[in-house]
Design a protein around this motif. Structure first.
Motif, PDB file in Angstrom:
ATOM      1  N   GLN A   2       0.841  -1.178   0.000  1.00 37.66           N
ATOM      2  CA  GLN A   2       0.000   0.000   0.000  1.00 37.66           C
ATOM      3  C   GLN A   2       0.880   1.233   0.000  1.00 37.66           C
ATOM      4  OE1 GLN A   2      -3.239  -0.372  -0.252  1.00 37.66           O
ATOM      5  NE2 GLN A   2      -3.923   1.708   0.054  1.00 37.66           N
ATOM      6  N   TYR A  33       3.390  14.840  -4.286  1.00 39.60           N
ATOM      7  CA  TYR A  33       2.355  15.698  -3.719  1.00 39.60           C
ATOM      8  C   TYR A  33       1.406  14.861  -2.887  1.00 39.60           C
ATOM      9  CZ  TYR A  33       4.241  18.923  -7.097  1.00 39.60           C
ATOM     10  OH  TYR A  33       5.103  19.709  -7.805  1.00 39.60           O
ATOM     11  N   PHE A  35      -2.407  14.854  -0.747  1.00 43.32           N
ATOM     12  CA  PHE A  35      -3.736  15.461  -0.787  1.00 43.32           C
ATOM     13  C   PHE A  35      -4.616  14.866   0.302  1.00 43.32           C
ATOM     14  CE2 PHE A  35      -3.432  17.273  -5.127  1.00 43.32           C
ATOM     15  CZ  PHE A  35      -2.356  16.549  -5.626  1.00 43.32           C
ATOM     16  N   TYR A  37      -8.905  14.432   0.712  1.00 42.92           N
ATOM     17  CA  TYR A  37     -10.239  14.610   0.153  1.00 42.92           C
ATOM     18  C   TYR A  37     -11.269  14.186   1.196  1.00 42.92           C
ATOM     19  CZ  TYR A  37      -8.651  15.178  -4.705  1.00 42.92           C
ATOM     20  OH  TYR A  37      -8.085  15.629  -5.869  1.00 42.92           O
ATOM     21  N   LEU A  45     -16.753  13.610  -3.890  1.00 42.16           N
ATOM     22  CA  LEU A  45     -15.391  13.736  -3.355  1.00 42.16           C
ATOM     23  C   LEU A  45     -14.976  15.197  -3.425  1.00 42.16           C
ATOM     24  CD1 LEU A  45     -14.042  10.548  -4.987  1.00 42.16           C
ATOM     25  CD2 LEU A  45     -13.579  11.115  -2.607  1.00 42.16           C
ATOM     26  N   VAL A  89     -16.191  10.280   5.088  1.00 42.68           N
ATOM     27  CA  VAL A  89     -14.999   9.460   4.899  1.00 42.68           C
ATOM     28  C   VAL A  89     -13.913  10.381   4.355  1.00 42.68           C
ATOM     29  CG1 VAL A  89     -13.977   7.475   3.729  1.00 42.68           C
ATOM     30  CG2 VAL A  89     -16.392   7.415   4.421  1.00 42.68           C
ATOM     31  N   PHE A  91     -10.112  10.787   2.755  1.00 45.69           N
ATOM     32  CA  PHE A  91      -9.093  10.058   2.007  1.00 45.69           C
ATOM     33  C   PHE A  91      -7.822  10.891   1.919  1.00 45.69           C
ATOM     34  CE2 PHE A  91     -11.437   6.491   0.378  1.00 45.69           C
ATOM     35  CZ  PHE A  91     -12.745   6.915   0.347  1.00 45.69           C
ATOM     36  N   GLU A  96       2.546  10.731  -7.414  1.00 47.52           N
ATOM     37  CA  GLU A  96       3.896  10.702  -7.957  1.00 47.52           C
ATOM     38  C   GLU A  96       3.747  10.399  -9.436  1.00 47.52           C
ATOM     39  OE1 GLU A  96       5.739   7.597  -5.298  1.00 47.52           O
ATOM     40  OE2 GLU A  96       4.862   6.243  -6.758  1.00 47.52           O
ATOM     41  N   GLN A  98       1.535   8.404 -10.542  1.00 48.92           N
ATOM     42  CA  GLN A  98       0.078   8.383 -10.634  1.00 48.92           C
ATOM     43  C   GLN A  98      -0.496   8.693  -9.259  1.00 48.92           C
ATOM     44  OE1 GLN A  98      -0.197   3.980 -11.680  1.00 48.92           O
ATOM     45  NE2 GLN A  98      -1.902   4.171 -10.259  1.00 48.92           N
ATOM     46  N   PHE A  99      -1.813   8.744  -9.250  1.00 54.99           N
ATOM     47  CA  PHE A  99      -2.518   9.102  -8.026  1.00 54.99           C
ATOM     48  C   PHE A  99      -2.824   7.836  -7.239  1.00 54.99           C
ATOM     49  CE2 PHE A  99      -3.799  13.364  -7.222  1.00 54.99           C
ATOM     50  CZ  PHE A  99      -4.792  13.349  -6.248  1.00 54.99           C
ATOM     51  N   PHE A 101      -4.788   6.579  -3.721  1.00 60.40           N
ATOM     52  CA  PHE A 101      -5.629   6.916  -2.587  1.00 60.40           C
ATOM     53  C   PHE A 101      -5.399   5.931  -1.456  1.00 60.40           C
ATOM     54  CE2 PHE A 101      -8.545  10.321  -3.528  1.00 60.40           C
ATOM     55  CZ  PHE A 101      -8.531  10.413  -4.899  1.00 60.40           C
TER      56      PHE A 101
ATOM     57  N   TYR B  35     -12.459   6.206 -11.961  1.00 58.60           N
ATOM     58  CA  TYR B  35     -12.149   5.463 -10.751  1.00 58.60           C
ATOM     59  C   TYR B  35     -13.315   4.538 -10.427  1.00 58.60           C
ATOM     60  CZ  TYR B  35      -8.333   8.628  -9.424  1.00 58.60           C
ATOM     61  OH  TYR B  35      -7.163   9.345  -9.381  1.00 58.60           O
ATOM     62  N   LEU B  43     -10.887   3.314  -3.363  1.00 59.91           N
ATOM     63  CA  LEU B  43     -10.864   3.998  -4.661  1.00 59.91           C
ATOM     64  C   LEU B  43      -9.698   3.504  -5.487  1.00 59.91           C
ATOM     65  CD1 LEU B  43     -11.584   7.666  -3.685  1.00 59.91           C
ATOM     66  CD2 LEU B  43     -12.671   6.498  -5.597  1.00 59.91           C
ATOM     67  N   ILE B  56      -2.985   5.583 -18.668  1.00 59.70           N
ATOM     68  CA  ILE B  56      -2.950   4.591 -17.595  1.00 59.70           C
ATOM     69  C   ILE B  56      -4.040   3.570 -17.841  1.00 59.70           C
ATOM     70  CG2 ILE B  56      -3.353   4.120 -15.150  1.00 59.70           C
ATOM     71  CD1 ILE B  56      -2.272   6.798 -14.473  1.00 59.70           C
ATOM     72  N   PHE B  90     -16.455   6.891 -10.449  1.00 58.38           N
ATOM     73  CA  PHE B  90     -16.233   8.331 -10.430  1.00 58.38           C
ATOM     74  C   PHE B  90     -15.393   8.740 -11.632  1.00 58.38           C
ATOM     75  CE2 PHE B  90     -17.875   9.891  -6.464  1.00 58.38           C
ATOM     76  CZ  PHE B  90     -17.863   8.799  -5.613  1.00 58.38           C
ATOM     77  N   VAL B  98      -0.921  13.288 -15.616  1.00 61.91           N
ATOM     78  CA  VAL B  98      -0.975  12.590 -14.337  1.00 61.91           C
ATOM     79  C   VAL B  98       0.199  12.968 -13.451  1.00 61.91           C
ATOM     80  CG1 VAL B  98      -0.917  10.358 -13.220  1.00 61.91           C
ATOM     81  CG2 VAL B  98      -2.239  10.661 -15.297  1.00 61.91           C
ATOM     82  N   GLN B 104      -7.310  16.616  -8.441  1.00 60.31           N
ATOM     83  CA  GLN B 104      -8.308  16.113  -9.362  1.00 60.31           C
ATOM     84  C   GLN B 104      -9.682  16.572  -8.903  1.00 60.31           C
ATOM     85  OE1 GLN B 104      -7.805  11.900 -10.081  1.00 60.31           O
ATOM     86  NE2 GLN B 104      -5.611  12.129 -10.417  1.00 60.31           N
ATOM     87  N   PHE B 106     -13.620  15.816  -9.022  1.00 62.61           N
ATOM     88  CA  PHE B 106     -14.426  14.623  -9.218  1.00 62.61           C
ATOM     89  C   PHE B 106     -15.870  14.940  -9.579  1.00 62.61           C
ATOM     90  CE2 PHE B 106     -11.838  10.994  -7.966  1.00 62.61           C
ATOM     91  CZ  PHE B 106     -10.741  11.633  -7.409  1.00 62.61           C
TER      92      PHE B 106
END
Lengths: 111, 115
Positions: A2, A33, A35, A37, A45, A89, A91, A96, A98-99, A101, B35, B43, B56, B90, B98, B104, B106
């Motif tokens: 993970q 980066y 984040f 949410y 979201l 919830v 998140f 990097e 890709q994103f 979560f 997503y 997610l 991707i 989503f 990316v 992002q 949503f």
């Protein structure tokens, strides 16, 4: 493995209590980066904050504050004087190549 | 003036059917994403498109196919729906590629239920 770990699956607090949501990330990149949410019960979201890896200054926005510590690869989120509307919830995410979560922390604020 | 919109909001269908979910963004962003959020709220990114190029594809079954007619739209087609496809999908967009500091944005999500 993970990339983003949110160890707290569910948290319940009583209104007006402070609560901290933990986020630990894993990356070998020097530039990345982070984040947070929010996903309220309505399901959308909502973006809360972005931090880049070169800026370790803590940030405060109203009742929300974020503590970024590169030494421990953590980006924790604190809500001060929680309110029922904070129930959602939350998140944490890492960007990097890709994103990614985290699995989310479900916060319930009890009136 | 919704930034990222998805239709439909709810989709209930039988196993084996083919369905599509539409996504549109009016933010002028270059990159769009799909997503999947499962019942445990996890997610996972499925696809992203940057200027009409797929950049991707996270080992998603080929029953799922993204289609982008233009920069503002990224539709998701699903063939031969299975029970395990039930989830909330989503759509999202971001200003650039990316590898980016941009957050992002949503859409409201589409809850797909396969019976």
């Amino acid at each position: 493995a993970q990339k983003v770990t949110q160890a707290q699956t569910e948290i319940s607090v009583v209104e007006k209590e402070d609560v901290t949501l933990d986020c630990v990330y894993e990356t070998r990149d020097t530039t990345y980066y982070l984040f947070w949410y929010k996903q309220p019960p309505s399901g959308e979201l909502v973006f809360l904050i972005r931090r880049n890896s070169f800026d370790e200054q803590n940030e405060i926005s109203g009742r929300y504050s974020w503590n970024f510590q590169k030494s421990t690869s953590s980006f924790n989120f604190t809500i001060t004087a929680s309110q029922v509307v904070d129930s959602a919830v939350y998140f944490c995410a890492l960007s990097e190549a890709q994103f990614y979560f985290g699995t989310g922390t479900s916060l319930t604020v009890i009136p | 003036d919704t930034a990222v919109s998805q239709t439909p909001k709810y989709l209930v269908t039988q196993m084996g059917n083919d369905k599509s979910i539409k996504c549109e963004q009016n933010l002028g962003h270059d990159t769009m994403y799909w997503y999947k959020q499962d019942s445990k709220k996890f997610l996972k990114i499925m696809f992203s498109y940057n200027n009409k190029e797929l950049i991707i594809n996270e080992t998603v079954p080929n029953r799922f196919s993204p289609k982008s007619p233009d920069k503002a739209h990224l539709n998701l087609h699903i063939n031969s729906l299975e029970l395990g496809d039930s989830a909330v999908y989503f759509c999202a967009s971001s200003p650039r590629a990316v590898v980016s500091y941009n957050e992002q944005f949503f859409g409201p999500g589409t809850r797909l239920t396969v019976l």
